[in-house]
Enzyme design. Structure first.
Site, PDB file in Angstrom:
ATOM      1  N   HIS A 194       0.819  -1.220   0.000  1.00  0.00           N
ATOM      2  CA  HIS A 194       0.000   0.000   0.000  1.00  0.00           C
ATOM      3  C   HIS A 194       0.849   1.264   0.000  1.00  0.00           C
ATOM      4  O   HIS A 194       0.454   2.272  -0.578  1.00  0.00           O
ATOM      5  CB  HIS A 194      -0.871   0.052   1.259  1.00  0.00           C
ATOM      6  CG  HIS A 194      -2.205  -0.616   1.097  1.00  0.00           C
ATOM      7  ND1 HIS A 194      -3.156  -0.165   0.216  1.00  0.00           N
ATOM      8  CD2 HIS A 194      -2.734  -1.688   1.697  1.00  0.00           C
ATOM      9  CE1 HIS A 194      -4.219  -0.951   0.289  1.00  0.00           C
ATOM     10  NE2 HIS A 194      -3.996  -1.876   1.181  1.00  0.00           N
ATOM     11  N   HIS A 236      -5.674  -4.218  10.974  1.00  0.00           N
ATOM     12  CA  HIS A 236      -6.084  -5.546  10.530  1.00  0.00           C
ATOM     13  C   HIS A 236      -5.360  -6.582  11.386  1.00  0.00           C
ATOM     14  O   HIS A 236      -4.146  -6.460  11.600  1.00  0.00           O
ATOM     15  CB  HIS A 236      -5.667  -5.806   9.078  1.00  0.00           C
ATOM     16  CG  HIS A 236      -6.137  -4.786   8.097  1.00  0.00           C
ATOM     17  ND1 HIS A 236      -5.364  -3.722   7.697  1.00  0.00           N
ATOM     18  CD2 HIS A 236      -7.315  -4.671   7.435  1.00  0.00           C
ATOM     19  CE1 HIS A 236      -6.034  -2.988   6.814  1.00  0.00           C
ATOM     20  NE2 HIS A 236      -7.218  -3.541   6.642  1.00  0.00           N
ATOM     21  N   ASP A 289     -10.765  -6.555   2.416  1.00  0.00           N
ATOM     22  CA  ASP A 289     -10.598  -5.301   1.675  1.00  0.00           C
ATOM     23  C   ASP A 289     -11.614  -5.173   0.548  1.00  0.00           C
ATOM     24  O   ASP A 289     -12.079  -4.082   0.248  1.00  0.00           O
ATOM     25  CB  ASP A 289      -9.197  -5.238   1.039  1.00  0.00           C
ATOM     26  CG  ASP A 289      -8.098  -4.979   2.055  1.00  0.00           C
ATOM     27  OD1 ASP A 289      -6.919  -5.222   1.712  1.00  0.00           O
ATOM     28  OD2 ASP A 289      -8.405  -4.552   3.188  1.00  0.00           O
ATOM     29  N   HIS A 345     -34.018  27.878  35.972  1.00  0.00           N
ATOM     30  CA  HIS A 345     -34.426  26.507  35.643  1.00  0.00           C
ATOM     31  C   HIS A 345     -35.529  26.079  36.617  1.00  0.00           C
ATOM     32  O   HIS A 345     -36.565  25.534  36.209  1.00  0.00           O
ATOM     33  CB  HIS A 345     -33.243  25.543  35.757  1.00  0.00           C
ATOM     34  CG  HIS A 345     -32.309  25.579  34.587  1.00  0.00           C
ATOM     35  ND1 HIS A 345     -31.584  26.692  34.234  1.00  0.00           N
ATOM     36  CD2 HIS A 345     -31.989  24.627  33.677  1.00  0.00           C
ATOM     37  CE1 HIS A 345     -30.856  26.432  33.165  1.00  0.00           C
ATOM     38  NE2 HIS A 345     -31.078  25.191  32.793  1.00  0.00           N
TER      39      HIS A 345
END
Lengths: 429, 429
Positions: A261, A327, A360, A419
């Protein structure tokens, strides 16, 4: 080339730290360039995108969008075998991801209170697809199909036009198979900016995904918050844990499939079987002769590859958990017995017939995975990355009266008196 | 103070754009300061944390961790009413979030192929809790309980010690109720860095969540990738869409409950009923007299508040979708009929008895919500934020032989010949 090491635990940890240094920071000059491009596109729209296309891609676009007819014409140029393989892979990817879909839910209670959570696909997503001589149709499938399953309203692709003035036909074929709605011919940081802000021709998206070069990645980071983005991918990595049941020819091939790669890809084998380690290295040298990307493979294995011999498989599992690889192949007898002990990995490949390229391209699980040790806390790309959730609350008057004391107590403890006042005004009836 | 506007659609859009400008960029000086602190802690560990505590908090810590005994002693100082209210709120939050839990799944196929996805809680999470005279126990519950439900291995809290040398007892009570495992007395960027890298005393976490000042937020952004982080929260916001069925006293109170957070908080009412708009503004002025945080409320309403009168509720819904507010109240008849049309909101409050503070404190949905228009693509904090997924793949030899042709075809199209080789070596038997 790759070395066999009898690393101690300390040396293995040090090696892991070294691998993490592969992820560098963007230099300030690139950050500034990208900030400039983003601002120009934000204010200049289509004209700015076209100007940058000319400047960086040497392409003078007469139009920014590929028509449907052009998409189908390009796709028709692809080989029949490729299109058939693509469709079968897409079907597996669709099947795997369809099981990830979450439903909106409602929880009505006997006292009339209704709580719930809506889950819906994002309105519009942009998928960036880099150009280049060999496009990656698998990347198109993996980025687009989860968005499709999520029910995203519109999926648009940005891809540079290339010297021929059109993208690789295989990319466009994958776009059609996966279900992309529109394709825009643009690349780089200017494409990311155009998607994030929208221009006269380009619709504004809510999220941008897909790999790209340093300019694309930097633009995505700078625009995070204006749009959502995916993870920035680092260099690829594989770890194989193997025992004597593994085949050295398989291990060698799998290590090199990752190394090809990128010269910074990491490929590691850890085994308790010295003989297996030696046979794997021999197989590596032999198979390397036959491979086209030999140069990249050698550089990656030299820099970031290792074959480690450890005492036992327990140490191998510990190493896997520390490394947290993208992986992880488990080439061992009874591979399923390892599954519950493997804490950190993007995707796990079990047994001798589940090589990483299966994942892949074909098996269906996503190949966009956490790198650089981030598998400790990040996940594969999934349908969850393309949805947004929204809670809803309905209280009856009686239910609110019942809760009023508690809410006022908590709000006043936090000194948020307005509140508490919101509750009090409803009490005074 | 707040104005009633008959805004045109264009003016409403411009107002929305103005609101987005509330989110500024961090100035370079702060970025550099924080980078320095991070590096000092990374290399200096405990000593650096202590030195910065002294420098920024004026506190010289003899120890960094609060013991269990100290936690229980502090919690025992809280009022019984507060503790009871806290536990009831926690039970609702736990119930709501428990329904978000995803399961690991397995998909075995008739041909022996097994695909699956594991879902597990992160190993360790750090929750930052700001100090200050009034701590926010609700924030502790909302950040910790989803992590607990997710099955996070260990939840640690970082909170500055305060002048008294210990945190607010209410914060510690909330920590015990929610299930925090350990509490570390530290704040600021140095606390974030200590959690991200670990020190001699402080364990390294995988994710850091929780609100904080600009130093905390900047440190989280800089450390993203070393750890995962949550969204950086912007100023609070509420939008109320209301018709003539609404009570102006309620609307006024609810607008101010949001405005009291912050002078940059945004509080907007949009209604098709002019009389309601006018009555709401009158109610605002009247109720304001009674509220302690009057100054903040006025500044927020002046700067970022609006009461908009539109033509019909369809326009109100369109405005809501463009604004994508953090909190959205629907004070209309038949409020559920709006739910499916509201595309973008963090949390939706339906009907006249579901005021926003109900969600902030008690109902169970999370109060950590997307701000600044990011509800278009971000979600409330949830259990999904504390898990990691991991896919797994098991192919039999026969299954791989069946897929081999397709994988080789796809790999060779992408010119990744070593990927194809991984399959080929398994064919040659």
């Amino acid at each position: 080339m790759i070395k066999i090491v009898n690393a101690t635990e300390r040396e293995r940890r040090a090696f892991i730290e070294e691998l993490k240094l592969r992820v560098g920071r963007t230099d300030p000059e690139t950050e500034q360039k990208v900030a400039r491009i983003i601002e120009d596109v934000r204010t200049g729209g289509d004209e700015a995108v076209k100007a940058y296309s000319e400047k960086f891609d040497g392409w003078t676009p007469d139009r920014l969008e590929l028509s449907r007819e052009e998409m189908e014409e390009l796709s028709a140029r692809c080989s029949g075998e490729f299109l058939e393989a693509l469709k079968r892979a897409a079907a597996n990817i669709y099947d795997f991801h369809s099981r990830q879909k979450q439903q909106s839910r409602i929880d009505p209670q006997p006292n009339g209170v209704i709580m719930g959570q809506r889950v819906r696909g994002l309105h519009r997503v942009g998928v960036y697809v880099p150009g280049g001589t060999a496009g990656y149709p698998s990347s198109v499938l993996m980025n687009v199909i989860p968005a499709k399953v999520a029910g995203v309203g519109e999926i648009v692709m940005a891809t540079p036009p290339g010297r021929a003035g059109h993208p690789d036909p295989n990319i466009i074929a994958a776009a059609l198979v996966a279900g992309v709605d529109r394709v825009f011919l643009m690349g780089g940081a200017q494409a990311v900016a155009a998607l994030a802000y929208g221009t006269e021709s380009i619709p504004k998206v809510d999220k941008i995904v897909g790999p790209g070069n340093i300019f694309v990645a930097t633009a995505k980071k700078q625009l995070y918050g204006v749009v959502d983005i995916d993870m920035i991918a680092g260099p690829s990595e594989i770890l194989i844990i193997a025992d004597s049941s593994a085949d050295p020819e398989y291990l060698a091939a799998d290590l090199m499939s990752q190394a090809e790669h990128d010269p910074m890809a990491s490929a590691i084998l850890i085994t308790d079987d010295r003989k297996l380690a030696e046979s794997t290295v021999s197989a590596l040298y032999r198979q390397l002769e036959t491979l086209a990307r030999r140069d990249i493979i050698e550089r990656a294995l030299d820099g970031y590859g290792a074959v480690i011999v450890c005492e036992n498989m327990k140490e191998a599992v510990e190493f896997a958990n520390q490394l947290a690889p993208e992986h992880l192949e488990v080439c061992c007898r009874d591979p399923f017995e390892y599954l519950g002990r493997l804490d950190n990995a993007g995707s796990v490949f079990l047994g001798n017939y589940s090589p990483e390229p299966l994942g892949d391209y074909f098996a269906g699980a996503n190949h966009v995975l956490p790198t650089g040790g981030t598998a400790r806390f990040f996940s594969p790309l999934s349908v969850d990355d393309f949805i947004k959730k929204s809670s809803f609350i309905y209280y009856t008057k009686d239910a609110l009266m019942g809760a009023a004391g508690d809410i006022i107590e908590l709000a006043e403890t936090e000194e948020l008196t307005a509140h508490a006042n919101s509750i009090r005004v409803r009490l005074e009836e």
